[in-house]
Design an enzyme around this catalytic site. Sequence first.
Site, PDB file in Angstrom:
ATOM      1  CG  HIS A  13      -7.346   8.847   0.470  1.00 31.89           C
ATOM      2  ND1 HIS A  13      -7.494   7.549   0.045  1.00 31.89           N
ATOM      3  CD2 HIS A  13      -7.585   9.632  -0.619  1.00 31.89           C
ATOM      4  CE1 HIS A  13      -7.804   7.544  -1.252  1.00 31.89           C
ATOM      5  NE2 HIS A  13      -7.871   8.787  -1.671  1.00 31.89           N
ATOM      6  CG  HIS A  25      -9.120  14.126  -1.597  1.00 30.00           C
ATOM      7  ND1 HIS A  25      -8.029  14.109  -2.425  1.00 30.00           N
ATOM      8  CD2 HIS A  25      -9.697  12.905  -1.707  1.00 30.00           C
ATOM      9  CE1 HIS A  25      -7.955  12.931  -3.029  1.00 30.00           C
ATOM     10  NE2 HIS A  25      -8.953  12.173  -2.614  1.00 30.00           N
ATOM     11  CB  CYS A  75      -0.928  -0.014   1.216  1.00 28.41           C
ATOM     12  SG  CYS A  75      -1.779   1.542   1.482  1.00 28.41           S
TER      13      CYS A  75
HETATM   14 ZN   LIG Z   1      -2.259   1.307   3.681  1.00 30.05          ZN
END
Ligand SMILES: [Zn+2]
Length: 188
Positions: A99, A101, A4
């Site tokens: 994640h 932004h 990753c």
């Molecule tokens: Zn990761």
Amino acid sequence: MTDCIFCKIVNKEIPAAIIYEDDIFIGFLDINPRSKGHTLIIPKEHFERYDEVPEQIQEGLGKVLHSISKQLIEKLNATGFNILSNNGESAGQVVKHVHFHILPRYGEKGHSLEAAFPIDEQAKEELQQTYNLLAPLQPVNHMKVAPEGIAHKEENKEKQENIKNEKEIKSFEEETYLMDQRDILPDS
Ligand SMILES: [Zn+2]
């Protein structure tokens, strides 16, 4: 996860412009910025999607997103910002490490989400069915009860009672608002 790319950034195996770090999260500049200061916030631990993130990390995430947004805006003199998270392939997620932004925005009036997501006419037609399917969703318990002391418990019980009443009034208002909205929609 070993393959990753974001885990590699967390482990400092590949370089990134890390502008924020604590025990649980890091924030770094997106290598393909969509705006000046475009930042990604991720938990250090690998989770693929936001709906897989455990509760204690979710709570911290709210605070981190808030604090970093505020700091970006102040330091970059931004006039607005977007917060966005793509989860799952159908939502366009590319890197499979959850994640968020933060996109600082500048100037008078920019494109909003509507530019990327035009109105879905079928979803609009089915608004009533969607509402019937969803409402009401499970309430979230935000209460923090003091662990010690009966007096405290009694006091808290009273506070909770008051908050509960306030919540009920609020959700009633929201429901009324929704009903009003529904009334003005054609054929729904
Ligand atoms: Zn990761």
